[in-house]
Write a protein that holds these residues in place. Sequence first.
Motif, PDB file in Angstrom:
ATOM      1  N   ASP A   1     -30.256  24.263 -20.439  1.00  0.00           N
ATOM      2  CA  ASP A   1     -30.829  23.510 -19.096  1.00  0.00           C
ATOM      3  C   ASP A   1     -30.719  22.057 -19.319  1.00  0.00           C
ATOM      4  O   ASP A   1     -31.077  21.516 -20.367  1.00  0.00           O
ATOM      5  N   TYR A   2     -30.111  21.519 -18.243  1.00  0.00           N
ATOM      6  CA  TYR A   2     -29.914  19.938 -18.179  1.00  0.00           C
ATOM      7  C   TYR A   2     -30.764  19.442 -16.864  1.00  0.00           C
ATOM      8  O   TYR A   2     -30.714  20.137 -15.925  1.00  0.00           O
ATOM      9  N   LYS A   3     -31.278  18.201 -17.302  1.00  0.00           N
ATOM     10  CA  LYS A   3     -32.213  17.582 -16.271  1.00  0.00           C
ATOM     11  C   LYS A   3     -31.916  16.221 -15.908  1.00  0.00           C
ATOM     12  O   LYS A   3     -31.287  15.554 -16.863  1.00  0.00           O
ATOM     13  N   CYS A   4     -32.275  15.696 -15.022  1.00  0.00           N
ATOM     14  CA  CYS A   4     -32.410  13.992 -14.869  1.00  0.00           C
ATOM     15  C   CYS A   4     -33.342  13.995 -13.824  1.00  0.00           C
ATOM     16  O   CYS A   4     -34.250  14.781 -13.165  1.00  0.00           O
ATOM     17  N   SER A   5     -33.913  12.467 -13.742  1.00  0.00           N
ATOM     18  CA  SER A   5     -34.931  12.134 -13.159  1.00  0.00           C
ATOM     19  C   SER A   5     -34.602  10.532 -12.949  1.00  0.00           C
ATOM     20  O   SER A   5     -33.864   9.805 -13.194  1.00  0.00           O
ATOM     21  N   LEU A   6     -35.641   9.996 -12.058  1.00  0.00           N
ATOM     22  CA  LEU A   6     -35.479   8.674 -11.660  1.00  0.00           C
ATOM     23  C   LEU A   6     -36.064   7.739 -12.936  1.00  0.00           C
ATOM     24  O   LEU A   6     -36.887   8.278 -13.427  1.00  0.00           O
ATOM     25  N   ILE A   7     -35.771   6.654 -12.904  1.00  0.00           N
ATOM     26  CA  ILE A   7     -36.269   5.542 -14.103  1.00  0.00           C
ATOM     27  C   ILE A   7     -37.704   5.552 -13.904  1.00  0.00           C
ATOM     28  O   ILE A   7     -38.662   5.568 -14.830  1.00  0.00           O
ATOM     29  N   ASP A   8     -38.282   5.076 -12.608  1.00  0.00           N
ATOM     30  CA  ASP A   8     -39.586   4.815 -12.461  1.00  0.00           C
ATOM     31  C   ASP A   8     -40.628   5.923 -11.914  1.00  0.00           C
ATOM     32  O   ASP A   8     -41.694   5.720 -11.625  1.00  0.00           O
ATOM     33  N   LYS A   9     -39.972   6.967 -11.641  1.00  0.00           N
ATOM     34  CA  LYS A   9     -40.557   8.330 -11.199  1.00  0.00           C
ATOM     35  C   LYS A   9     -40.035   9.487 -12.076  1.00  0.00           C
ATOM     36  O   LYS A   9     -39.135  10.281 -11.367  1.00  0.00           O
ATOM     37  N   ARG A  10     -40.678   9.520 -13.150  1.00  0.00           N
ATOM     38  CA  ARG A  10     -40.019  10.727 -14.052  1.00  0.00           C
ATOM     39  C   ARG A  10     -40.519  12.161 -13.496  1.00  0.00           C
ATOM     40  O   ARG A  10     -40.008  13.066 -13.980  1.00  0.00           O
ATOM     41  N   SER A  11     -41.546  12.047 -12.640  1.00  0.00           N
ATOM     42  CA  SER A  11     -42.169  13.292 -12.182  1.00  0.00           C
ATOM     43  C   SER A  11     -41.184  13.889 -11.134  1.00  0.00           C
ATOM     44  O   SER A  11     -41.133  15.046 -10.997  1.00  0.00           O
ATOM     45  N   MET A  12     -40.060  12.895 -10.589  1.00  0.00           N
ATOM     46  CA  MET A  12     -39.220  13.598  -9.835  1.00  0.00           C
ATOM     47  C   MET A  12     -37.933  13.907 -10.269  1.00  0.00           C
ATOM     48  O   MET A  12     -37.076  13.022 -10.841  1.00  0.00           O
TER      49      MET A  12
ATOM     50  N   ALA B   1     -28.914  24.831 -14.780  1.00  0.00           N
ATOM     51  CA  ALA B   1     -28.486  25.466 -16.186  1.00  0.00           C
ATOM     52  C   ALA B   1     -26.713  25.719 -15.989  1.00  0.00           C
ATOM     53  O   ALA B   1     -26.260  26.162 -15.038  1.00  0.00           O
ATOM     54  N   ILE B   2     -26.495  25.438 -17.337  1.00  0.00           N
ATOM     55  CA  ILE B   2     -24.890  25.612 -17.701  1.00  0.00           C
ATOM     56  C   ILE B   2     -24.792  26.399 -18.744  1.00  0.00           C
ATOM     57  O   ILE B   2     -25.435  26.413 -19.661  1.00  0.00           O
ATOM     58  N   THR B   3     -23.559  27.383 -18.450  1.00  0.00           N
ATOM     59  CA  THR B   3     -23.049  28.106 -19.591  1.00  0.00           C
ATOM     60  C   THR B   3     -21.778  27.743 -19.924  1.00  0.00           C
ATOM     61  O   THR B   3     -20.886  27.469 -19.128  1.00  0.00           O
ATOM     62  N   VAL B   4     -21.524  27.514 -21.141  1.00  0.00           N
ATOM     63  CA  VAL B   4     -20.260  27.155 -21.480  1.00  0.00           C
ATOM     64  C   VAL B   4     -19.326  28.704 -21.987  1.00  0.00           C
ATOM     65  O   VAL B   4     -20.084  29.335 -23.019  1.00  0.00           O
ATOM     66  N   HIS B   5     -18.567  28.853 -21.257  1.00  0.00           N
ATOM     67  CA  HIS B   5     -18.019  30.155 -21.721  1.00  0.00           C
ATOM     68  C   HIS B   5     -17.000  30.029 -22.900  1.00  0.00           C
ATOM     69  O   HIS B   5     -16.394  29.147 -23.030  1.00  0.00           O
ATOM     70  N   TYR B   6     -17.004  31.320 -23.562  1.00  0.00           N
ATOM     71  CA  TYR B   6     -16.024  31.353 -24.601  1.00  0.00           C
ATOM     72  C   TYR B   6     -15.393  32.808 -24.954  1.00  0.00           C
ATOM     73  O   TYR B   6     -15.891  33.670 -24.094  1.00  0.00           O
ATOM     74  N   LEU B   7     -14.247  32.699 -25.662  1.00  0.00           N
ATOM     75  CA  LEU B   7     -13.653  33.958 -25.706  1.00  0.00           C
ATOM     76  C   LEU B   7     -13.013  34.170 -27.042  1.00  0.00           C
ATOM     77  O   LEU B   7     -12.316  33.294 -27.472  1.00  0.00           O
ATOM     78  N   ASP B   8     -13.462  35.048 -27.974  1.00  0.00           N
ATOM     79  CA  ASP B   8     -12.755  35.427 -29.324  1.00  0.00           C
ATOM     80  C   ASP B   8     -12.055  36.660 -29.482  1.00  0.00           C
ATOM     81  O   ASP B   8     -12.457  37.619 -28.736  1.00  0.00           O
ATOM     82  N   LEU B   9     -11.049  36.536 -30.227  1.00  0.00           N
ATOM     83  CA  LEU B   9     -10.023  37.774 -30.140  1.00  0.00           C
ATOM     84  C   LEU B   9      -9.694  37.791 -31.612  1.00  0.00           C
ATOM     85  O   LEU B   9      -9.322  37.064 -32.356  1.00  0.00           O
ATOM     86  N   SER B  10      -9.905  39.356 -32.213  1.00  0.00           N
ATOM     87  CA  SER B  10      -9.368  39.305 -33.663  1.00  0.00           C
ATOM     88  C   SER B  10      -8.580  40.459 -33.709  1.00  0.00           C
ATOM     89  O   SER B  10      -9.033  41.668 -33.044  1.00  0.00           O
TER      90      SER B  10
END
Length: 570
Positions: free
Chosen positions: A310-321, A326-335
Motif C-alpha cells: 500500500d502506498y499513501k500520500c497526504s498534504l504537508i499541513d493536513k496529514r489527516s487528509m 495498492a500496488i502489485t509488482v508482477h513477476y514471472l519465473d521459469l525453470s
Amino acid sequence: MASKAGPSCRLVFCLLISAAVLRPGLGWYTVNSAYGDTIIMPCRLDVPHNLMFGKWKYEKPDGSPVFIAFRSSTKKSVQYDDVPEYKDRLSLSENYTLSISNARISDEKRFVCMLVTEDNVFEAPTTVKVFKQPSKPEIVSKAPFLETEQLKQLGDCISKDSYPDGNITWYRNGKVLQPLEGVVVIIFKKQMDPVTQLYTMTSSLEYKATKADIQMPFTCSVTYFGPSGQKTVHSEQAIFDIYYPTEQVTIQVLPSKNAIKEGDNITLKCLGNGNPPPEEFLFYLPGQPEGIRSSNTYTLTDVRRNATGDYKCSLIDKRSMIASTAITVHYLDLSLNPSGEVTKQIGDALPVSCTISASRNATVVWMKDNIRLRSSPSFSSLHYQDAGNYVCETALQEVEGLKKRESLTLIVEGKPQIKMTKKTDPSGLSKTIICHVEGFPKPAIQWTITGSGSVINQAKESPYINGRYYSKIIISPEENVTLTCTAENQLERTVNSLNVSANENREKVNDQAKLIVGIVVGLLLAALVAGVVYWLYMKKSKTASKHVNKDLGNLEENKKLEENNHKTEA
C-alpha cells in the motif's frame, strides 16, 4: 447678409418689449438633441402681415435675456449678436427657424422666438435638452483571482462622457447583483468634467466568491437617457479564477498499476482538488511510517516483487487528509530441467519439467523446432525423431512484455543398425540390393562386392531423416556374388552381407526363350487354320451362285407361258 444689430433697432425693440405677449395656445415646447448634432428650433408663430422683424433670445438663469439673432421682414437681412459661445454656430431661416450647430451641454436653455410689429411683440418659448450617450462600460482593475469565503474587490465598472449621468448595474451570469452585507458590496460614484460638462460613472464591486462561481461570467451595464428615451449598454464578460482550499487528495500510479512488472520504473502522483492545487505532498512507502516530502510526484526505479504493498500520500499541513492505493509488482519465473544441450542414447528415458512461478496464472506453450506442441514432451524411450530444439515459453497476458522462455536441445545418439533387402527386376536381368541404415551421428555407408558381375548403377543414397537412410546398388551377376554393406559412425562400425545367385538369372533367361518359341509356333498354327477356313468359304460361295442362276431361268420361262395364255383368250 448677416450683420450685427444696430443701436436704433435695439431702441425700437426696447420700447416694444414691455408690450410682448405670448401667443395664446402655445405651451412649453422642448427640442431634444444629441450631443454634437444640430439643434433645430421652429418659431411656432404665424408671421403677421405687418411684421417689422423677428428676433431670437435665450434666458439666463436669473431670467435676464440675451439676444442672439435678428432678421428684418423688409430687408431680408440676418444679423447675429456678438455672443462668443454661439459664434459661427447660428443660422436663422426666412420662416424664423433657428438652427444651432454642434450641440453642447451649455445649449440646454430656454430660447424664445419673438415676432415684432408696430404695436405688439409675440413670443414662443422653446426649451432645449441635450443628451450624450456614454461610452460602452468596461470592467477595469479586475482582480487576478477571487477566493472563497473572502470578500474581495472584484473590479470597477466605468462608463465615460455621459449626459445626463447614468446608472451602473452589476450582473452575475446574466442576473442582477443586489447589495448584500458581507457578500455583495457596490459603491457608485460619478464625476463631471468642468469643461465638457460630461459625466463619468464608476461602480466598484466587492464580492465573496464560492465554488459555484467557477467559470461564471460577470458583466455590468450603464442605463442612460437619450433623445428617444432610456437605453442600456452592456460590457464584455469577465470570468475570474476562483481559489478554494483542497478538500480531497487522490493518488495515481503511472503506468497503470495493473501492468507493473519487475524492473519497471513507477511514478506516484498525488493530487489535491483545491485551486491552485497543492505543490508539495508527503509520500508513504510500504513499511515506512515516516513520509517522504516531495513535489506532487515520486518515482521508484527498477522495482522488485517485494515492492508490492500500500502506498499513501497526504498534504504537508493536513496529514489527516490522506489517499492510498495498492500496488502489485508482477513477476514471472521459469525453470526448465534439463536445459541447454543434452545428449542421450536411443531407448533411454528422459524426464522433462518446466516449472512456473508467477504473480498470476500464466500460460505455458511448448515448441519443437518452431512448431507448437499440443502437450509437454515426455520421453520414456527415446527415438531418433525425438531429437530437436525444444522451447518452454510462458507469459502473463494481462502484463505487456512479461514473458520468459528456456530451451532444450536434445541429441539422440545410436550405433549403426543395418538391414539389407533384395529386389529382382521384372526382366530378371538385374537385381537391386538395398542397405537400410539407422544411427546417429549419421553413419557412412560403403559397399563391397565379392565375385564377378557388372554393376549397372552405382550406389545411390536417400535423404537422412530422423536417423535413417538407405543406399542401393543395381547389379547383374554373372556368377554367385556376395555384397557387403558397411555402416560406421563415431560410436561403432557395423557390417552386413547378402549372397546373390547367378542361376536365378539363367533359369529366367531359358524360361523366356521357351516362351518366345511357343509364341512363334502358336502364331504359325493360327495362320494355317485361317488359310483352310478361307478356302472352304470360297468353295461354298461358288456352288451357291450356280443354284441362284438356275432359279432365275425357271422364273423367266413361267413368265412367257402366262403371256401366251392371255393372248389366246383375247
